[in-house]
Scaffold this motif. Structure first.
Motif, PDB file in Angstrom:
ATOM      1  N   THR A 160      -9.162  -2.917   9.909  1.00  0.00           N
ATOM      2  CA  THR A 160      -7.835  -2.824  10.537  1.00  0.00           C
ATOM      3  C   THR A 160      -6.764  -2.572   9.488  1.00  0.00           C
ATOM      4  OG1 THR A 160      -8.487  -4.306  12.334  1.00  0.00           O
ATOM      5  CG2 THR A 160      -6.120  -4.041  11.938  1.00  0.00           C
ATOM      6  N   ASP A 161      -6.860  -3.266   8.353  1.00  0.00           N
ATOM      7  CA  ASP A 161      -5.897  -3.049   7.265  1.00  0.00           C
ATOM      8  C   ASP A 161      -5.937  -1.596   6.801  1.00  0.00           C
ATOM      9  OD1 ASP A 161      -5.301  -5.789   7.249  1.00  0.00           O
ATOM     10  OD2 ASP A 161      -6.892  -6.209   5.796  1.00  0.00           O
ATOM     11  N   ILE A 162      -7.147  -1.083   6.624  1.00  0.00           N
ATOM     12  CA  ILE A 162      -7.310   0.300   6.152  1.00  0.00           C
ATOM     13  C   ILE A 162      -6.712   1.275   7.164  1.00  0.00           C
ATOM     14  CG2 ILE A 162      -8.999   2.095   5.591  1.00  0.00           C
ATOM     15  CD1 ILE A 162     -10.831  -0.194   4.581  1.00  0.00           C
ATOM     16  N   LYS A 163      -6.957   1.019   8.442  1.00  0.00           N
ATOM     17  CA  LYS A 163      -6.410   1.883   9.496  1.00  0.00           C
ATOM     18  C   LYS A 163      -4.891   1.868   9.473  1.00  0.00           C
ATOM     19  CE  LYS A 163      -6.310   2.435  14.535  1.00  0.00           C
ATOM     20  NZ  LYS A 163      -6.766   1.886  15.841  1.00  0.00           N
ATOM     21  N   ASP A 164      -4.305   0.678   9.346  1.00  0.00           N
ATOM     22  CA  ASP A 164      -2.845   0.558   9.380  1.00  0.00           C
ATOM     23  C   ASP A 164      -2.185   1.252   8.191  1.00  0.00           C
ATOM     24  OD1 ASP A 164      -3.059  -0.904  11.697  1.00  0.00           O
ATOM     25  OD2 ASP A 164      -2.801  -2.866  10.733  1.00  0.00           O
ATOM     26  N   ILE A 165      -2.713   1.033   6.983  1.00  0.00           N
ATOM     27  CA  ILE A 165      -2.109   1.632   5.800  1.00  0.00           C
ATOM     28  C   ILE A 165      -2.326   3.145   5.787  1.00  0.00           C
ATOM     29  CG2 ILE A 165      -2.147   1.698   3.277  1.00  0.00           C
ATOM     30  CD1 ILE A 165      -0.824  -0.774   4.427  1.00  0.00           C
ATOM     31  N   THR A 166      -3.500   3.566   6.246  1.00  0.00           N
ATOM     32  CA  THR A 166      -3.766   5.009   6.324  1.00  0.00           C
ATOM     33  C   THR A 166      -2.819   5.679   7.313  1.00  0.00           C
ATOM     34  OG1 THR A 166      -6.100   4.681   5.765  1.00  0.00           O
ATOM     35  CG2 THR A 166      -5.518   6.768   6.809  1.00  0.00           C
ATOM     36  N   GLN A 167      -2.593   5.042   8.454  1.00  0.00           N
ATOM     37  CA  GLN A 167      -1.676   5.609   9.442  1.00  0.00           C
ATOM     38  C   GLN A 167      -0.266   5.720   8.889  1.00  0.00           C
ATOM     39  OE1 GLN A 167      -2.170   3.083  12.924  1.00  0.00           O
ATOM     40  NE2 GLN A 167      -3.717   4.448  13.803  1.00  0.00           N
ATOM     41  N   LEU A 168       0.153   4.732   8.106  1.00  0.00           N
ATOM     42  CA  LEU A 168       1.486   4.789   7.508  1.00  0.00           C
ATOM     43  C   LEU A 168       1.602   5.988   6.580  1.00  0.00           C
ATOM     44  CD1 LEU A 168       4.288   3.605   6.837  1.00  0.00           C
ATOM     45  CD2 LEU A 168       3.170   2.254   5.041  1.00  0.00           C
ATOM     46  N   PHE A 169       0.638   6.150   5.679  1.00  0.00           N
ATOM     47  CA  PHE A 169       0.724   7.237   4.706  1.00  0.00           C
ATOM     48  C   PHE A 169       0.411   8.596   5.325  1.00  0.00           C
ATOM     49  CE2 PHE A 169       0.851   3.719   1.750  1.00  0.00           C
ATOM     50  CZ  PHE A 169       1.731   4.182   0.789  1.00  0.00           C
ATOM     51  N   ASN A 170      -0.307   8.610   6.439  1.00  0.00           N
ATOM     52  CA  ASN A 170      -0.526   9.874   7.146  1.00  0.00           C
ATOM     53  C   ASN A 170       0.772  10.442   7.705  1.00  0.00           C
ATOM     54  OD1 ASN A 170      -3.237  10.365   6.729  1.00  0.00           O
ATOM     55  ND2 ASN A 170      -3.911   9.372   8.606  1.00  0.00           N
ATOM     56  N   GLN A 171       1.757   9.595   7.904  1.00  0.00           N
ATOM     57  CA  GLN A 171       3.077  10.069   8.345  1.00  0.00           C
ATOM     58  C   GLN A 171       3.829  10.741   7.197  1.00  0.00           C
ATOM     59  OE1 GLN A 171       5.366   7.312  11.021  1.00  0.00           O
ATOM     60  NE2 GLN A 171       3.736   5.884  10.453  1.00  0.00           N
ATOM     61  N   LEU A 172       3.294  10.600   5.994  1.00  0.00           N
ATOM     62  CA  LEU A 172       3.952  11.131   4.802  1.00  0.00           C
ATOM     63  C   LEU A 172       3.155  12.261   4.165  1.00  0.00           C
ATOM     64  CD1 LEU A 172       4.867   7.632   3.355  1.00  0.00           C
ATOM     65  CD2 LEU A 172       6.439   9.222   4.465  1.00  0.00           C
ATOM     66  N   GLY A 173       2.241  12.842   4.943  1.00  0.00           N
ATOM     67  CA  GLY A 173       1.408  13.933   4.453  1.00  0.00           C
ATOM     68  C   GLY A 173      -0.022  13.748   4.910  1.00  0.00           C
ATOM     69  N   GLN A 174      -0.966  13.983   4.029  1.00  0.00           N
ATOM     70  CA  GLN A 174      -2.380  13.750   4.327  1.00  0.00           C
ATOM     71  C   GLN A 174      -2.923  12.669   3.402  1.00  0.00           C
ATOM     72  OE1 GLN A 174      -4.978  17.111   4.840  1.00  0.00           O
ATOM     73  NE2 GLN A 174      -3.326  18.436   5.552  1.00  0.00           N
ATOM     74  N   THR A 175      -3.846  11.868   3.929  1.00  0.00           N
ATOM     75  CA  THR A 175      -4.361  10.716   3.199  1.00  0.00           C
ATOM     76  C   THR A 175      -5.878  10.745   3.185  1.00  0.00           C
ATOM     77  OG1 THR A 175      -2.465   9.440   4.000  1.00  0.00           O
ATOM     78  CG2 THR A 175      -4.280   8.201   3.023  1.00  0.00           C
ATOM     79  N   ILE A 176      -6.456  10.340   2.061  1.00  0.00           N
ATOM     80  CA  ILE A 176      -7.896  10.215   1.972  1.00  0.00           C
ATOM     81  C   ILE A 176      -8.225   8.871   1.320  1.00  0.00           C
ATOM     82  CG2 ILE A 176      -7.946  11.501  -0.215  1.00  0.00           C
ATOM     83  CD1 ILE A 176     -10.740  12.504   0.575  1.00  0.00           C
ATOM     84  N   VAL A 177      -9.166   8.145   1.904  1.00  0.00           N
ATOM     85  CA  VAL A 177      -9.619   6.869   1.358  1.00  0.00           C
ATOM     86  C   VAL A 177     -10.812   7.140   0.448  1.00  0.00           C
ATOM     87  CG1 VAL A 177     -10.561   4.588   1.897  1.00  0.00           C
ATOM     88  CG2 VAL A 177      -8.803   5.599   3.375  1.00  0.00           C
ATOM     89  N   ILE A 178     -10.718   6.685  -0.794  1.00  0.00           N
ATOM     90  CA  ILE A 178     -11.756   6.981  -1.785  1.00  0.00           C
ATOM     91  C   ILE A 178     -12.174   5.704  -2.513  1.00  0.00           C
ATOM     92  CG2 ILE A 178     -10.943   9.342  -2.152  1.00  0.00           C
ATOM     93  CD1 ILE A 178      -9.591   8.361  -4.726  1.00  0.00           C
ATOM     94  N   GLU A 179     -13.193   5.835  -3.362  1.00  0.00           N
ATOM     95  CA  GLU A 179     -13.604   4.742  -4.235  1.00  0.00           C
ATOM     96  C   GLU A 179     -12.719   4.738  -5.484  1.00  0.00           C
ATOM     97  OE1 GLU A 179     -15.939   2.553  -3.483  1.00  0.00           O
ATOM     98  OE2 GLU A 179     -16.430   3.569  -1.583  1.00  0.00           O
ATOM     99  N   GLU A 180     -12.611   3.577  -6.095  1.00  0.00           N
ATOM    100  CA  GLU A 180     -11.733   3.468  -7.266  1.00  0.00           C
ATOM    101  C   GLU A 180     -12.166   4.380  -8.402  1.00  0.00           C
ATOM    102  OE1 GLU A 180      -9.617   0.066 -10.089  1.00  0.00           O
ATOM    103  OE2 GLU A 180     -10.983  -0.543  -8.478  1.00  0.00           O
ATOM    104  N   ASN A 181     -13.476   4.605  -8.540  1.00  0.00           N
ATOM    105  CA  ASN A 181     -13.939   5.462  -9.635  1.00  0.00           C
ATOM    106  C   ASN A 181     -13.586   6.938  -9.425  1.00  0.00           C
ATOM    107  OD1 ASN A 181     -15.805   6.242  -7.688  1.00  0.00           O
ATOM    108  ND2 ASN A 181     -17.560   5.333  -8.699  1.00  0.00           N
ATOM    109  N   GLN A 182     -13.050   7.271  -8.260  1.00  0.00           N
ATOM    110  CA  GLN A 182     -12.601   8.643  -8.001  1.00  0.00           C
ATOM    111  C   GLN A 182     -11.096   8.808  -8.195  1.00  0.00           C
ATOM    112  OE1 GLN A 182     -14.333   8.603  -3.880  1.00  0.00           O
ATOM    113  NE2 GLN A 182     -15.091  10.624  -4.470  1.00  0.00           N
ATOM    114  N   LEU A 183     -10.408   7.699  -8.452  1.00  0.00           N
ATOM    115  CA  LEU A 183      -8.945   7.742  -8.438  1.00  0.00           C
ATOM    116  C   LEU A 183      -8.363   8.592  -9.560  1.00  0.00           C
ATOM    117  CD1 LEU A 183      -6.701   6.670  -6.667  1.00  0.00           C
ATOM    118  CD2 LEU A 183      -6.518   4.671  -8.149  1.00  0.00           C
ATOM    119  N   ALA A 184      -8.948   8.517 -10.742  1.00  0.00           N
ATOM    120  CA  ALA A 184      -8.438   9.329 -11.857  1.00  0.00           C
ATOM    121  C   ALA A 184      -8.576  10.813 -11.548  1.00  0.00           C
ATOM    122  CB  ALA A 184      -9.175   8.972 -13.141  1.00  0.00           C
ATOM    123  N   ALA A 185      -9.716  11.195 -10.949  1.00  0.00           N
ATOM    124  CA  ALA A 185      -9.919  12.602 -10.586  1.00  0.00           C
ATOM    125  C   ALA A 185      -8.939  13.025  -9.504  1.00  0.00           C
ATOM    126  CB  ALA A 185     -11.357  12.811 -10.109  1.00  0.00           C
ATOM    127  N   GLY A 186      -8.702  12.143  -8.536  1.00  0.00           N
ATOM    128  CA  GLY A 186      -7.742  12.453  -7.479  1.00  0.00           C
ATOM    129  C   GLY A 186      -6.337  12.617  -8.026  1.00  0.00           C
TER     130      GLY A 186
END
Length: 262
Positions: free
Chosen positions: A143-169
């Protein structure tokens, strides 16, 4: 939903600008905390709450967003320990290169409790609700992930990733927006050299890039499929593409992206 942003600089301020454009977010439910008078003045007539007191800023907030320079994150978070409600509030940290392990250490009150935490990397296009944003949930429910994703989806496009992908992102989208701007600049300068006024050249390039992006988004095609449509045998397009490749265009882009990870 009440949102507090600590830090109103390049990213924090852009985030607030984007939130102010969202129909689902009431300006009165947004609070920013920043010690800079210039940053406070920037939002003074928007209807949001403005302060320089971080602890006061997060009181009553549902989402607390820390958007400061990476080297300030530790100081800011430790300063919130006595005010942050671990049971009710969600913490979102926007800071490149700051690990969840470090943040959880700074949040440790000695009783094993931890707040819901997200690492977040948007880009500056969040100001016009066109960001490519990466989210890393650390201690969060579906539910937390859904809520935060919905918030940021209003500000563009959002993708949920693993932390080890964050530097590449970060390199691909956050740094990547600068790389795209550099292409626009280079192409505009080329347009001037082949005969257009600078303002006209930039207008042409911007619309061309916008059209290319829209084509790929609407069709889902691979870029080469669209390239093939405009590269006739012996034509000017293939000659131009080949000349760019002789100069290392694709290799330079890839090398630039990889350099951002070093």
């Amino acid at each position: 939903m009440k949102i507090t942003t600590i830090g109103a600089g390049a990213i924090g301020g852009a985030l607030v600008e984007g939130l102010l454009m969202c129909e689902t977010v009431n300006p009165a439910d947004i609070t920013i905390s920043d010690p800079s008078v210039a940053m406070q003045t920037r939002f003074i007539n928007t209807g949001i709450n403005i302060t320089s007191d971080n602890s006061a800023a997060i009181k009553g907030a549902d989402i607390v967003i820390v958007a400061v320079k990476p080297w300030l994150v530790e100081t800011v978070i430790k300063g919130l320990l006595n005010s942050l409600d671990y049971e009710r509030q969600t913490l979102v940290v926007i800071a490149a290169g700051v690990s969840s392990e470090a943040i959880r250490k700074w949040l440790d009150k000695g009783d094993f409790r931890q707040p819901r935490l997200f690492l977040c990397i948007p880009n500056t296009a969040i100001a016009i609700r066109e960001s490519m944003t990466f989210l890393v949930p650390i201690k969060a429910t579906a539910t937390d992930i859904k809520d935060i994703t919905q918030l940021f989806n209003q500000l563009g496009q959002t993708i949920v990733i693993e932390e080890n992908q964050l530097a590449a992102g970060t390199t691909l989208a956050s740094c990547g927006i600068a790389y795209a701007m550099r292409y626009v600049r280079a192409s505009t300068e080329g347009g001037v050299e082949i005969g257009f006024r600078a303002a006209d050249a930039q207008k042409i390039v911007l619309q061309t890039v916008k059209g290319a992006v829209s084509l790929l988004q609407s069709t889902g095609n691979h870029p080469e499929a669209e390239i093939d449509k405009v590269t006739t045998a012996g034509g000017v397009t293939i000659k131009g593409l080949n000349e760019m490749e002789h100069a290392g265009f694709t290799s330079s882009v890839i090398r630039g992206l990889k350099a951002g990870l070093k």
